[in-house]
Design an enzyme around this catalytic site. Structure first.
Site, PDB file in Angstrom:
ATOM      1  N   ASP A 105     -10.068   1.921  -4.354  1.00 33.65           N
ATOM      2  CA  ASP A 105      -8.873   1.619  -4.649  1.00 33.65           C
ATOM      3  C   ASP A 105      -8.775   2.078  -5.742  1.00 33.65           C
ATOM      4  O   ASP A 105      -9.180   3.430  -6.308  1.00 33.65           O
ATOM      5  CB  ASP A 105      -7.575   1.562  -3.407  1.00 33.65           C
ATOM      6  CG  ASP A 105      -6.755   1.775  -3.667  1.00 33.65           C
ATOM      7  OD1 ASP A 105      -7.226   2.479  -4.259  1.00 33.65           O
ATOM      8  OD2 ASP A 105      -6.112   1.404  -2.453  1.00 33.65           O
ATOM      9  N   LYS A 153     -11.228   5.891  -1.568  1.00 38.76           N
ATOM     10  CA  LYS A 153     -10.386   6.528  -1.866  1.00 38.76           C
ATOM     11  C   LYS A 153      -9.993   7.304  -3.294  1.00 38.76           C
ATOM     12  O   LYS A 153      -9.947   7.135  -4.395  1.00 38.76           O
ATOM     13  CB  LYS A 153      -8.815   6.271  -2.680  1.00 38.76           C
ATOM     14  CG  LYS A 153      -7.414   5.239  -1.032  1.00 38.76           C
ATOM     15  CD  LYS A 153      -7.024   4.930  -0.856  1.00 38.76           C
ATOM     16  CE  LYS A 153      -6.656   3.948  -0.298  1.00 38.76           C
ATOM     17  NZ  LYS A 153      -4.841   3.337  -0.384  1.00 38.76           N
ATOM     18  N   VAL A 177      -4.158   2.143   4.482  1.00 43.92           N
ATOM     19  CA  VAL A 177      -4.450   2.601   5.882  1.00 43.92           C
ATOM     20  C   VAL A 177      -4.890   0.566   6.497  1.00 43.92           C
ATOM     21  O   VAL A 177      -5.662  -0.356   5.356  1.00 43.92           O
ATOM     22  CB  VAL A 177      -6.504   2.553   5.505  1.00 43.92           C
ATOM     23  CG1 VAL A 177      -6.188   4.512   5.655  1.00 43.92           C
ATOM     24  CG2 VAL A 177      -7.158   2.548   4.710  1.00 43.92           C
TER      25      VAL A 177
HETATM   26  P1  XMP Z   1      -8.193  -2.152  -5.798  1.00 46.26           P
HETATM   27  O1  XMP Z   1      -9.465  -0.639  -5.725  1.00 46.26           O
HETATM   28  O2  XMP Z   1      -7.819  -1.235  -5.312  1.00 46.26           O
HETATM   29  O3  XMP Z   1      -8.619  -2.634  -3.998  1.00 46.26           O
HETATM   30  O4  XMP Z   1      -8.753  -2.926  -6.834  1.00 46.26           O
HETATM   31  C1  XMP Z   1      -7.963  -3.688  -3.877  1.00 46.26           C
HETATM   32  C2  XMP Z   1      -8.365  -4.822  -2.800  1.00 46.26           C
HETATM   33  O5  XMP Z   1      -6.960  -4.097  -1.929  1.00 46.26           O
HETATM   34  C3  XMP Z   1      -7.302  -4.383  -0.520  1.00 46.26           C
HETATM   35  N1  XMP Z   1      -6.813  -2.940  -0.856  1.00 46.26           N
HETATM   36  C4  XMP Z   1      -6.343  -2.028   0.824  1.00 46.26           C
HETATM   37  N2  XMP Z   1      -6.371  -3.135   1.721  1.00 46.26           N
HETATM   38  N3  XMP Z   1      -5.496  -0.835   2.707  1.00 46.26           N
HETATM   39  C5  XMP Z   1      -5.948  -2.307   2.962  1.00 46.26           C
HETATM   40  O6  XMP Z   1      -6.504  -3.387   4.015  1.00 46.26           O
HETATM   41  C6  XMP Z   1      -6.143  -0.049   1.926  1.00 46.26           C
HETATM   42  O7  XMP Z   1      -5.608   1.379   1.917  1.00 46.26           O
HETATM   43  C7  XMP Z   1      -6.070  -0.521   0.531  1.00 46.26           C
HETATM   44  N4  XMP Z   1      -6.597  -0.202  -0.651  1.00 46.26           N
HETATM   45  C8  XMP Z   1      -6.625  -1.456  -1.201  1.00 46.26           C
HETATM   46  C9  XMP Z   1      -8.638  -4.288  -0.263  1.00 46.26           C
HETATM   47  O8  XMP Z   1      -8.808  -5.643  -0.062  1.00 46.26           O
HETATM   48  C10 XMP Z   1      -9.228  -3.900  -1.710  1.00 46.26           C
HETATM   49  O9  XMP Z   1     -10.825  -4.477  -1.365  1.00 46.26           O
END
Ligand code: XMP
Length: 185
Positions: A104, A132, A154
């Site tokens: 993300d 994403k 999601v």
């Molecule tokens: P980032 O890349 O922002 O993402 O450090 C860290 C963690 O956040 C969670 N994550 C999500 N979990 N739906 C989820 O259920 C999503 O759309 C989502 N976006 C981020 C996920 O655990 C990821 O490893």
């Protein structure tokens, strides 16, 4: 479908097919490395991906588990993150493959990649089930990507909201009703 979900974005069948393709790509990438690899899987969102992927990787492997927790800084109020480790093998000189559920903002993966380079890994590659692309930063390299998804929250196939929905066999977008009571991102 569960009433908390708005729509399915990746079906069970598509997940199965794509994870098999990713496994084939990973086998190709590590072909000829008799020493095998060390998988480092980021809990808890990667659990289903880990289980499905590694059973299609016919190679020597060790498996380590890590998790990343956020904390509010006590003195400054600033937020930070800390890595926890469960059963992490010695990484010195190893070829490491990180598994995560979703790229993300890249904050989590940047932290884990830095930690594993610091532990002396010979190579560090990363596989994510979802990305994403609207947000994924260019300084967090990811060699294997399952699917690019829109910037919506999601759940399913290991991903949760408030601890729920990890067991769904597909990926779905939450119903807006849940967003209205507080955006999960
Ligand atoms: P980032 O890349 O922002 O993402 O450090 C860290 C963690 O956040 C969670 N994550 C999500 N979990 N739906 C989820 O259920 C999503 O759309 C989502 N976006 C981020 C996920 O655990 C990821 O490893």
């Amino acid at each position: 479908m569960h009433s908390d979900l708005a729509r399915v974005v990746i079906t069970e069948r598509a997940l199965k097919q794509r994870v098999a393709e990713m496994a084939a790509d990973i086998v190709d990438a590590y072909a000829g490395q008799d020493g095998g690899i060390t998988i480092v899987s980021i809990l808890a969102g990667s659990i289903i991906f880990l289980g499905d992927l590694i059973r299609q990787l016919p190679m020597r492997m060790r498996i380590g588990l890590v998790w990343v927790s956020s904390y509010p800084g006590k003195a400054t109020g600033a937020r930070g993150s800390v890595i926890g480790e469960a059963n992490l093998p010695d990484l010195q000189g190893r070829d490491v493959l990180i598994l995560d559920d979703i790229l993300d903002t890249g904050h989590t993966l940047r932290l884990v990649q830095d930690r594993l380079h610091g532990a002396g890994a010979r190579t560090v590659k990363t596989a994510v089930l979802l990305r994403k692309p609207a947000k994924a930063p260019p300084d967090v390299p990811v060699e294997f990507v399952g699917f690019d998804v829109d910037d919506e929250f999601v759940v399913g196939y290991g991903l949760d909201y408030d601890g729920l929905y990890r067991n769904l066999p597909f990926i779905a977008v939450l119903h807006p009703r849940l967003y209205e009571s507080g955006c999960p991102t």
